[in-house]
Write a protein that holds these residues in place. Structure first.
Motif, PDB file in Angstrom:
ATOM      1  N   ASN A  27       0.755  -1.329   0.023  1.00 32.40           N
ATOM      2  CA  ASN A  27      -0.019  -0.071  -0.050  1.00 32.40           C
ATOM      3  C   ASN A  27       0.859   1.123  -0.075  1.00 32.40           C
ATOM      4  OD1 ASN A  27      -2.579  -1.397   0.177  1.00 32.40           O
ATOM      5  ND2 ASN A  27      -2.097  -1.747   2.372  1.00 32.40           N
ATOM      6  N   PHE A  28       0.624   2.235  -0.837  1.00 31.31           N
ATOM      7  CA  PHE A  28       1.016   3.712  -0.886  1.00 31.31           C
ATOM      8  C   PHE A  28       0.339   4.122   0.361  1.00 31.31           C
ATOM      9  CE2 PHE A  28       2.105   1.754  -5.147  1.00 31.31           C
ATOM     10  CZ  PHE A  28       3.503   2.177  -5.043  1.00 31.31           C
ATOM     11  N   ILE A  29      -1.081   3.862  -0.015  1.00 31.01           N
ATOM     12  CA  ILE A  29      -1.826   4.372   1.171  1.00 31.01           C
ATOM     13  C   ILE A  29      -2.787   3.340   1.586  1.00 31.01           C
ATOM     14  CG2 ILE A  29      -3.764   6.260   1.794  1.00 31.01           C
ATOM     15  CD1 ILE A  29      -2.646   7.829  -0.501  1.00 31.01           C
ATOM     16  N   TYR A  30      -3.051   3.309   2.971  1.00 27.08           N
ATOM     17  CA  TYR A  30      -4.204   2.283   3.196  1.00 27.08           C
ATOM     18  C   TYR A  30      -5.130   2.890   4.228  1.00 27.08           C
ATOM     19  CZ  TYR A  30      -5.676  -1.470   6.228  1.00 27.08           C
ATOM     20  OH  TYR A  30      -6.427  -2.672   6.913  1.00 27.08           O
ATOM     21  N   GLY A  31      -6.287   2.881   3.658  1.00 32.09           N
ATOM     22  CA  GLY A  31      -7.438   3.791   4.406  1.00 32.09           C
ATOM     23  C   GLY A  31      -7.972   4.728   3.293  1.00 32.09           C
ATOM     24  N   CYS A  32      -9.134   5.097   3.669  1.00 33.85           N
ATOM     25  CA  CYS A  32      -9.820   6.007   2.810  1.00 33.85           C
ATOM     26  C   CYS A  32     -10.821   6.988   3.337  1.00 33.85           C
ATOM     27  CB  CYS A  32     -10.465   5.223   1.561  1.00 33.85           C
ATOM     28  SG  CYS A  32     -10.938   6.124  -0.042  1.00 33.85           S
ATOM     29  N   LEU A  33     -10.734   8.072   2.684  1.00 35.11           N
ATOM     30  CA  LEU A  33     -11.878   9.188   3.155  1.00 35.11           C
ATOM     31  C   LEU A  33     -12.834   9.335   1.982  1.00 35.11           C
ATOM     32  CD1 LEU A  33      -9.263  12.108   3.984  1.00 35.11           C
ATOM     33  CD2 LEU A  33     -10.272  10.325   5.643  1.00 35.11           C
ATOM     34  N   ASN A  56       7.642   6.017   2.503  1.00 36.96           N
ATOM     35  CA  ASN A  56       8.692   5.406   1.535  1.00 36.96           C
ATOM     36  C   ASN A  56       8.405   4.922   0.427  1.00 36.96           C
ATOM     37  OD1 ASN A  56       7.153   3.611   3.515  1.00 36.96           O
ATOM     38  ND2 ASN A  56       8.679   2.204   3.503  1.00 36.96           N
ATOM     39  N   THR A  57       7.981   5.685  -0.495  1.00 33.65           N
ATOM     40  CA  THR A  57       7.721   5.405  -1.920  1.00 33.65           C
ATOM     41  C   THR A  57       8.736   4.849  -2.495  1.00 33.65           C
ATOM     42  OG1 THR A  57       6.166   7.522  -1.904  1.00 33.65           O
ATOM     43  CG2 THR A  57       6.736   6.501  -3.729  1.00 33.65           C
ATOM     44  N   GLU A  58       9.893   5.390  -2.387  1.00 32.14           N
ATOM     45  CA  GLU A  58      11.045   4.731  -3.433  1.00 32.14           C
ATOM     46  C   GLU A  58      11.138   3.242  -2.811  1.00 32.14           C
ATOM     47  OE1 GLU A  58      14.581   7.176  -2.991  1.00 32.14           O
ATOM     48  OE2 GLU A  58      13.401   8.717  -4.189  1.00 32.14           O
ATOM     49  N   GLN A  59      10.970   2.950  -1.545  1.00 30.56           N
ATOM     50  CA  GLN A  59      11.167   1.278  -1.161  1.00 30.56           C
ATOM     51  C   GLN A  59      10.023   0.697  -1.581  1.00 30.56           C
ATOM     52  OE1 GLN A  59      11.472   1.897   3.131  1.00 30.56           O
ATOM     53  NE2 GLN A  59      13.124   0.277   2.908  1.00 30.56           N
ATOM     54  N   LEU A  60       8.840   1.081  -1.646  1.00 25.13           N
ATOM     55  CA  LEU A  60       7.569   0.476  -2.209  1.00 25.13           C
ATOM     56  C   LEU A  60       7.878   0.285  -3.704  1.00 25.13           C
ATOM     57  CD1 LEU A  60       4.997   2.554  -0.416  1.00 25.13           C
ATOM     58  CD2 LEU A  60       5.013   0.036  -0.077  1.00 25.13           C
ATOM     59  N   LEU A  61       8.443   1.386  -4.466  1.00 21.07           N
ATOM     60  CA  LEU A  61       8.693   1.012  -6.095  1.00 21.07           C
ATOM     61  C   LEU A  61       9.878   0.188  -6.229  1.00 21.07           C
ATOM     62  CD1 LEU A  61       7.891   4.702  -7.050  1.00 21.07           C
ATOM     63  CD2 LEU A  61       6.503   2.869  -7.327  1.00 21.07           C
ATOM     64  N   ALA A  62      10.880   0.112  -5.454  1.00 23.93           N
ATOM     65  CA  ALA A  62      11.700  -0.718  -5.672  1.00 23.93           C
ATOM     66  C   ALA A  62      11.258  -2.205  -5.443  1.00 23.93           C
ATOM     67  CB  ALA A  62      12.995  -0.554  -4.436  1.00 23.93           C
ATOM     68  N   SER A  63      10.474  -2.343  -4.657  1.00 22.10           N
ATOM     69  CA  SER A  63       9.803  -3.802  -4.213  1.00 22.10           C
ATOM     70  C   SER A  63       8.950  -4.479  -5.592  1.00 22.10           C
ATOM     71  CB  SER A  63       8.895  -3.941  -3.085  1.00 22.10           C
ATOM     72  OG  SER A  63       7.469  -3.492  -3.298  1.00 22.10           O
ATOM     73  N   TRP A 104       2.243  11.145  -6.248  1.00 20.05           N
ATOM     74  CA  TRP A 104       1.593  10.126  -7.320  1.00 20.05           C
ATOM     75  C   TRP A 104       2.406  10.241  -8.610  1.00 20.05           C
ATOM     76  CZ3 TRP A 104      -0.498  12.181 -11.552  1.00 20.05           C
ATOM     77  CH2 TRP A 104      -0.775  13.547 -11.744  1.00 20.05           C
ATOM     78  N   LEU A 105       2.946  11.506  -8.938  1.00 17.95           N
ATOM     79  CA  LEU A 105       3.637  11.607 -10.342  1.00 17.95           C
ATOM     80  C   LEU A 105       5.107  10.450  -9.947  1.00 17.95           C
ATOM     81  CD1 LEU A 105       3.905  15.611 -10.667  1.00 17.95           C
ATOM     82  CD2 LEU A 105       3.007  13.656 -12.345  1.00 17.95           C
ATOM     83  N   GLN A 106       5.522  10.488  -9.018  1.00 19.92           N
ATOM     84  CA  GLN A 106       6.559   9.481  -8.977  1.00 19.92           C
ATOM     85  C   GLN A 106       6.201   8.063  -9.207  1.00 19.92           C
ATOM     86  OE1 GLN A 106       8.673   9.371  -5.074  1.00 19.92           O
ATOM     87  NE2 GLN A 106      10.251   8.162  -5.742  1.00 19.92           N
ATOM     88  N   VAL A 107       5.176   7.770  -8.687  1.00 23.87           N
ATOM     89  CA  VAL A 107       4.385   6.440  -8.810  1.00 23.87           C
ATOM     90  C   VAL A 107       4.015   6.084 -10.232  1.00 23.87           C
ATOM     91  CG1 VAL A 107       2.641   4.759  -8.126  1.00 23.87           C
ATOM     92  CG2 VAL A 107       3.792   6.019  -6.471  1.00 23.87           C
ATOM     93  N   PHE A 108       3.476   7.119 -10.872  1.00 22.46           N
ATOM     94  CA  PHE A 108       2.944   6.856 -12.338  1.00 22.46           C
ATOM     95  C   PHE A 108       4.115   6.940 -12.951  1.00 22.46           C
ATOM     96  CE2 PHE A 108      -1.611   8.394 -12.229  1.00 22.46           C
ATOM     97  CZ  PHE A 108      -2.006   7.966 -11.050  1.00 22.46           C
ATOM     98  N   ALA A 109       5.136   7.819 -12.770  1.00 19.46           N
ATOM     99  CA  ALA A 109       6.255   7.890 -13.717  1.00 19.46           C
ATOM    100  C   ALA A 109       6.992   6.448 -13.689  1.00 19.46           C
ATOM    101  CB  ALA A 109       7.034   9.181 -13.417  1.00 19.46           C
TER     102      ALA A 109
END
Ligand code: SF4
Length: 293
Positions: A27-33, A56-63, A104-109
């Motif tokens: 999860n990049f985000i866990y939970g929702c409004l 820790n977006t970079e670690q998540l993307l590295a996985s 989100w830009l980092q994730v989409f890119a």
């Protein structure tokens, strides 16, 4: 109001899926409004009080990169995608709604630039901010659709259905791969007439052969849960619950998480699926249903 909690998650594992996507990222985000948090949302069965923003977006993307790099290439085509390995990045939140809270830009890119991995997420929100980015077909957005009458009841404060449908062509033009997500499908009096109208709206909005070939669908009958039902009633969602909680036509099942859930009784559900698909195929035969259950 749920608390927003920023953290560095230690849960980095990519999981197998096979339905909405080949895999689900951590999860990049866990939970929702989102407006459906006191309604049918399955995430709320397990996490209602907090929205965890994993920084820790970079670690998540590295996985994801490590996972994707270990897969055979070319991929064997399947219902999730003929070419790329698909990763659902929004199984536990709504990415379109929560874009402000993470990079989100980092994730989409990352997905746009990755040679074999493609991102996908379902959303109930039309967020034109996402149009500033051209994912070059490597991010699939799945707009959730249901008849507006039911949407008003069970997902208040989400984007109007007409707006979600109108967004399809704009997002395709911006470079997104776009599907629709008929989920959850909720049985009620006159439901097939309501769906006929919805399919007609979709047919009027998606007109070119290229767009019709691209816009595929997934369709999922509603499930619910006893403690969620009680909490929703306490939150005043009485009218919505009258449709979501139907002991007269539902049965218990063991959910994937090993907890209690209800769904339409097996034979009845099969009949509903058949009726729904017959109307669907009569109005929008061009719309490939990737799966229906
Ligand atoms: S938008 Fe999705 S994740 Fe958010 S509350 Fe609604 S169903 Fe749950």
């Amino acid at each position: 109001m749920p608390q927003l909690k920023r953290q560095r998650t230690k849960t980095l594992k990519v999981k197998d899926n096979g339905r909405s996507a080949d895999y689900v990222t951590a999860n990049f985000i866990y939970g929702c409004l989102g407006g459906c948090r006191d309604s049918y949302c399955y995430v709320m069965r397990y996490n209602h009080d907090k929205v965890y923003i994993n920084e820790n977006t970079e670690q998540l993307l590295a996985s994801v990169a490590k996972h994707a790099d270990a897969l055979a290439w070319p991929k064997r085509p399947n219902q999730t995608d003929p070419t790329y390995y698909t990763y659902d990045i929004g199984c536990s939140t709504d990415i379109g709604l929560h874009w402000k809270h993470y990079d989100w830009l980092q994730v989409f890119a990352f997905f746009r630039n990755h040679p074999t991995a493609k991102a996908t997420f379902a959303t109930k929100y039309v967020n034109d901010k996402l149009l500033d980015f051209d994912p070059q077909g490597k991010v699939r957005i799945r707009f959730s659709l249901m008849p507006q009458k039911m949407s008003d009841l069970v997902e208040p404060r989400t984007s109007k259905i007409a707006d979600r449908i109108a967004a399809i062509s704009r997002f395709i033009a911006a470079g997104y791969d776009v599907h629709v997500n008929f989920s959850p499908i909720i049985f009620c009096e006159g439901w097939l007439d309501d769906y006929r109208e919805l399919f007609e709206q979709l047919a009027a909005a998606v007109t070119t052969p290229a767009h019709r070939a691209m816009v595929q669908a997934e369709a999922i009958m509603v499930t619910h849960n006893p403690w969620q039902h009680e909490r929703n009633l306490a939150a005043g969602m009485t009218e919505a619950e009258a449709h979501l909680w139907r002991p007269d036509i539902q049965e218990h099942k063991k959910s994937g998480y090993g907890s209690s859930a209800v769904r339409y009784a097996r034979g009845f559900k099969a009949q509903l699926c058949e009726e729904w698909l017959a109307v669907h195929d009569a109005v929008i035969p061009w719309n490939t249903v990737r799966y229906l259950f």
